[in-house]
Design a protein around this motif. Structure first.
Motif, PDB file in Angstrom:
ATOM      1  N   GLY A 107       0.661  -1.235  -0.085  1.00  0.00           N
ATOM      2  CA  GLY A 107      -0.212   0.210   0.088  1.00  0.00           C
ATOM      3  C   GLY A 107       0.470   1.677   0.208  1.00  0.00           C
ATOM      4  O   GLY A 107       1.753   0.903   0.566  1.00  0.00           O
ATOM      5  N   VAL A 108       0.219   2.051  -0.566  1.00  0.00           N
ATOM      6  CA  VAL A 108       1.267   3.369  -0.930  1.00  0.00           C
ATOM      7  C   VAL A 108       1.391   3.995   0.533  1.00  0.00           C
ATOM      8  O   VAL A 108       3.209   5.023   1.245  1.00  0.00           O
ATOM      9  CB  VAL A 108       0.383   4.263  -1.844  1.00  0.00           C
ATOM     10  N   LYS A 109       0.535   3.784   1.988  1.00  0.00           N
ATOM     11  CA  LYS A 109       1.329   4.161   2.938  1.00  0.00           C
ATOM     12  C   LYS A 109       1.683   3.259   3.776  1.00  0.00           C
ATOM     13  O   LYS A 109       3.154   3.164   4.711  1.00  0.00           O
ATOM     14  CB  LYS A 109      -0.277   5.193   4.110  1.00  0.00           C
ATOM     15  N   GLY A 110       1.304   2.467   4.046  1.00  0.00           N
ATOM     16  CA  GLY A 110       1.420   1.192   4.859  1.00  0.00           C
ATOM     17  C   GLY A 110       3.047   0.475   3.986  1.00  0.00           C
ATOM     18  O   GLY A 110       3.731   0.138   4.946  1.00  0.00           O
ATOM     19  N   ASP A 411      -1.622  -2.019   3.029  1.00  0.00           N
ATOM     20  CA  ASP A 411      -1.936  -3.391   2.837  1.00  0.00           C
ATOM     21  C   ASP A 411      -2.029  -4.409   3.943  1.00  0.00           C
ATOM     22  O   ASP A 411      -0.991  -4.919   4.113  1.00  0.00           O
ATOM     23  CB  ASP A 411      -1.690  -4.356   1.591  1.00  0.00           C
ATOM     24  N   TRP A 412      -2.595  -4.736   4.275  1.00  0.00           N
ATOM     25  CA  TRP A 412      -3.084  -5.198   5.749  1.00  0.00           C
ATOM     26  C   TRP A 412      -2.477  -6.556   5.998  1.00  0.00           C
ATOM     27  O   TRP A 412      -1.657  -6.991   7.228  1.00  0.00           O
ATOM     28  CB  TRP A 412      -4.150  -5.117   6.397  1.00  0.00           C
ATOM     29  N   VAL A 413      -2.834  -7.820   4.485  1.00  0.00           N
ATOM     30  CA  VAL A 413      -1.787  -8.927   4.291  1.00  0.00           C
ATOM     31  C   VAL A 413      -0.136  -9.296   4.518  1.00  0.00           C
ATOM     32  O   VAL A 413      -0.149  -9.601   5.187  1.00  0.00           O
ATOM     33  CB  VAL A 413      -2.357  -9.573   3.654  1.00  0.00           C
ATOM     34  N   SER A 414      -0.154  -7.791   3.717  1.00  0.00           N
ATOM     35  CA  SER A 414       1.783  -7.511   3.714  1.00  0.00           C
ATOM     36  C   SER A 414       1.862  -7.605   4.609  1.00  0.00           C
ATOM     37  O   SER A 414       3.022  -8.183   5.491  1.00  0.00           O
ATOM     38  CB  SER A 414       1.804  -7.107   2.589  1.00  0.00           C
ATOM     39  N   ILE A 415       1.684  -6.560   5.745  1.00  0.00           N
ATOM     40  CA  ILE A 415       2.168  -5.551   6.774  1.00  0.00           C
ATOM     41  C   ILE A 415       1.953  -6.757   7.955  1.00  0.00           C
ATOM     42  O   ILE A 415       3.174  -6.412   8.847  1.00  0.00           O
ATOM     43  CB  ILE A 415       1.312  -4.476   7.232  1.00  0.00           C
ATOM     44  N   THR A 417       1.700 -10.101   7.712  1.00  0.00           N
ATOM     45  CA  THR A 417       2.511 -11.172   7.343  1.00  0.00           C
ATOM     46  C   THR A 417       3.718 -10.239   7.619  1.00  0.00           C
ATOM     47  O   THR A 417       4.927 -11.415   7.947  1.00  0.00           O
ATOM     48  CB  THR A 417       2.953 -11.392   6.536  1.00  0.00           C
ATOM     49  N   MET A 418       4.403  -9.538   7.645  1.00  0.00           N
ATOM     50  CA  MET A 418       6.019  -9.080   7.973  1.00  0.00           C
ATOM     51  C   MET A 418       6.358  -8.627   9.661  1.00  0.00           C
ATOM     52  O   MET A 418       7.262  -8.849   9.840  1.00  0.00           O
ATOM     53  CB  MET A 418       6.004  -7.835   7.253  1.00  0.00           C
ATOM     54  N   VAL A 419       5.392  -8.507   9.916  1.00  0.00           N
ATOM     55  CA  VAL A 419       4.999  -8.611  11.554  1.00  0.00           C
ATOM     56  C   VAL A 419       5.109 -10.458  12.411  1.00  0.00           C
ATOM     57  O   VAL A 419       6.380 -10.146  12.724  1.00  0.00           O
ATOM     58  CB  VAL A 419       4.086  -7.478  12.270  1.00  0.00           C
ATOM     59  N   VAL A 420       4.150 -10.251  11.865  1.00  0.00           N
ATOM     60  CA  VAL A 420       4.408 -11.560  12.454  1.00  0.00           C
ATOM     61  C   VAL A 420       5.889 -12.647  12.094  1.00  0.00           C
ATOM     62  O   VAL A 420       6.200 -13.110  12.860  1.00  0.00           O
ATOM     63  CB  VAL A 420       3.239 -12.884  12.207  1.00  0.00           C
ATOM     64  N   ALA A 421       6.183 -12.622  11.069  1.00  0.00           N
ATOM     65  CA  ALA A 421       7.389 -13.811  10.100  1.00  0.00           C
ATOM     66  C   ALA A 421       8.381 -12.698  11.284  1.00  0.00           C
ATOM     67  O   ALA A 421       9.262 -13.838  11.513  1.00  0.00           O
ATOM     68  CB  ALA A 421       7.014 -13.664   8.689  1.00  0.00           C
ATOM     69  N   SER A 422       8.372 -11.707  11.175  1.00  0.00           N
ATOM     70  CA  SER A 422       9.489 -10.766  12.070  1.00  0.00           C
ATOM     71  C   SER A 422       9.600 -11.071  13.407  1.00  0.00           C
ATOM     72  O   SER A 422      10.949 -11.788  14.213  1.00  0.00           O
ATOM     73  CB  SER A 422       9.870  -9.410  11.585  1.00  0.00           C
ATOM     74  N   VAL A 423       8.531 -10.915  14.262  1.00  0.00           N
ATOM     75  CA  VAL A 423       8.696 -11.811  15.651  1.00  0.00           C
ATOM     76  C   VAL A 423       9.366 -13.529  15.343  1.00  0.00           C
ATOM     77  O   VAL A 423       9.857 -13.844  16.866  1.00  0.00           O
ATOM     78  CB  VAL A 423       7.934 -11.367  15.851  1.00  0.00           C
ATOM     79  N   VAL A 486       5.605 -17.451   1.097  1.00  0.00           N
ATOM     80  CA  VAL A 486       4.559 -18.553   0.903  1.00  0.00           C
ATOM     81  C   VAL A 486       3.105 -17.819   0.890  1.00  0.00           C
ATOM     82  O   VAL A 486       2.193 -18.265   0.709  1.00  0.00           O
ATOM     83  CB  VAL A 486       5.060 -19.758   1.880  1.00  0.00           C
ATOM     84  N   VAL A 487       3.614 -16.927   2.655  1.00  0.00           N
ATOM     85  CA  VAL A 487       1.448 -16.264   2.568  1.00  0.00           C
ATOM     86  C   VAL A 487       1.605 -16.031   1.723  1.00  0.00           C
ATOM     87  O   VAL A 487       0.412 -16.003   1.686  1.00  0.00           O
ATOM     88  CB  VAL A 487       2.245 -15.885   4.357  1.00  0.00           C
ATOM     89  N   THR A 488       2.432 -14.804   1.148  1.00  0.00           N
ATOM     90  CA  THR A 488       2.017 -14.162   0.841  1.00  0.00           C
ATOM     91  C   THR A 488       0.908 -14.678  -0.931  1.00  0.00           C
ATOM     92  O   THR A 488      -0.091 -14.239  -2.146  1.00  0.00           O
ATOM     93  CB  THR A 488       3.264 -12.843   0.204  1.00  0.00           C
TER      94      THR A 488
END
Length: 503
Positions: A107-110, A411-415, A417-423, A486-488
């Protein structure tokens, strides 16, 4: 009106001087004159560094044999730069910087979430390269009997920072010409270094290195991938955005991979033989990479060796600062591209002076912080690669700058995914500087519960460390990369289809 006319005149004057004034906007079709083979020069020049030889000691430090290390080195370097090549495809499809093109996925802001991570990583690692160049100068000057103290470091810091800032401010076209020259210069001196040190190889010592287990092998592979291709992946499309729209995608991936991987694959392989032949070299590289390599040379070779070391480090730093300037603009800082590069260059200069002259003990915590950022960067790469693989059309140029367009604001799916995968990824990596960066010892919180490692507290006589087969395998980087892909690829297939259909 007067202000507008002044801006135009300033831009025209800059262009006459060869300075690139294009920022994060889409490259005009008329300016897209590069061909895939042009990608060879920036990637080769930034990676044909004698410093690459020193990576061999870090690889062997995992306790693996020469042949295991050789396979890990070649596979890790080629695969990691191939991933860069895939990201570079986005540059051809959209003719915008990497972090702008990433708006299609976040997303443009995400996009500001991974954008901040990318900016910090670029600034941090290029500052680290500048620091290495300054310290290398001091070490070699001291051996030559020319000093090596504060005055030498001050002059070296000023010269190194000036070269980096001027080149990054000048922009794409001058950097491309500069890199083609540096390729031949640093390449020739690197070949000279190999020729002057080959007599130090001891094949009996090399062949006697004991083999390591699967955990150590995976750890070495992760180190190689993050130290080379994955370290550049967040800027890969910045250098392909001037490609012809009809340029071959396979050629872009191929030349990107070939240019980036050729030199380090050969240099690290040679370094494995060199470090495996001499225990003193193996032990010394960790503390002083450039200085240790220089001890193997006769005095008369030290000056060209120093020149090659500095120019190769500067070459890599220039690419990073140029791209960090573009990322800064993409985050909403409304300044011209040359000014953005200058701002980041000044931050690099101040950081270099601070670490070298004020807080030398800061270097290990600094590296720990940057390594920590490698996990979310790997997650971003997995998301971006999946997004590129899902797309069949070029990007909608206007929508990349319009939060109400087809890519949306977030795009909350991508955001997510990044947060969960990073943790999860942070839970499977360890702090390599446990004593110097104790605030980062929370990392690896999943290793003990999963039976993969145990943290041993430091004492008055020993440093803190991890023990266990997979403790130093840094599985979290690979997990963040693969899980995010994979998730994306599964979760955003419909989103990408709707974006490309304009619904």
């Amino acid at each position: 009106m007067l202000t507008g006319m002044t801006d135009v005149r300033s831009a025209d004057a800059a262009k006459r001087l060869g300075v690139e004034t294009t920022g994060i906007e889409i490259i005009d079709e008329a300016a897209r004159t590069a061909s895939p083979r042009d990608l060879f020069w920036p990637w080769f020049a930034a990676n044909v560094s004698v410093f690459g030889i020193s990576y061999a000691a870090f690889v062997l430090g995992f306790g693996i044999s020469f042949w295991q290390a050789l396979v890990v080195t070649v596979v890790g370097i080629i695969v990691s730069f191939a991933l860069c090549g895939i990201i570079a495809l986005a540059g051809k499809r959209g003719s915008a910087p990497t972090m702008v093109l990433s708006r299609a996925a976040f997303g443009v802001k995400g996009q500001r979430v991974p954008g901040v991570v990318s900016w910090l990583v670029s600034i941090g690692w290029e500052t680290f390269l500048a620091i290495l160049a300054v310290l290398a100068t001091a070490t070699i000057f001291e051996r030559l009997g020319w000093g090596g103290g504060t005055v030498t470091k001050v002059v070296a810091a000023v010269v190194v920072a000036t070269m980096i800032v001027l080149a990054s401010v000048a922009g794409y076209h001058i950097i491309m010409r500069m890199q083609s020259v540096l390729t031949w210069l640093t390449g020739a001196i690197t070949v000279l270094y190999v020729a002057m040190t080959v007599q130090h190889l001891d094949w009996s010592a090399i062949s006697s290195l004991p083999s390591g287990g699967i955990g150590a092998t995976i750890g070495a592979l992760t180190l190689v991938m993050t130290g080379f291709g994955l370290g550049w992946i967040n800027i890969a499309a910045d250098w392909s955005r001037y490609q012809h729209r009809d340029a071959s995608g396979a050629a872009i991936v191929g030349w990107n991979t070939f240019g980036g991987a050729l030199a380090p694959a050969l240099l690290v392989s040679y370094g494995l033989a060199l470090a495996g032949s001499d225990e003193e070299v193996l032990a010394g590289i960790g503390a002083d990479p450039i200085g240790t390599l220089a001890t193997l040379l006769p005095t008369w070779v030290l000056v060209p060796f120093l020149l090659a070391a500095i120019l190769s480090l500067v070459s890599g730093a220039v690419l990073g600062i140029y791209s960090s300037g573009l990322t800064l603009i993409s985050l909403g800082v409304n300044i011209p591209r040359p000014m953005a590069a200058l701002v980041d260059g000044l931050i690099l200069t101040l950081g270099t002076f601070y670490v070298v002259f004020v807080a030398e003990s800061f270097i290990n915590p600094f590296q720990s912080f940057l390594i920590t950022l490698g996990v979310p960067l790997a997650s971003w790469a997995g998301i971006m690669i999946a997004d590129i693989a899902l797309r069949r059309r070029d990007y909608d140029d206007d929508a990349l700058f319009d939060e109400t367009g087809r890519y949306g604001a977030f795009d909350w799916v991508s955001i997510g995914t990044m947060v969960v995968a990073s943790v999860l990824g942070w839970g499977l990596v360890v702090n390599n500087f446990a004593d110097d960066a104790t605030w980062n010892n929370w990392q690896g919180f999943l290793l003990d519960p999963l039976g993969l490692g145990t943290f041993i507290e430091g004492t008055a006589d020993s440093s803190a460390y991890w023990e266990g087969t997979f403790a130093y395998a840094n599985l979290g980087v690979l997990l963040a990369l693969i899980l995010s892909f994979v998730v994306t690829y599964a979760a955003r297939r419909g989103t990408v289809r709707r974006q490309e259909s304009g619904t």
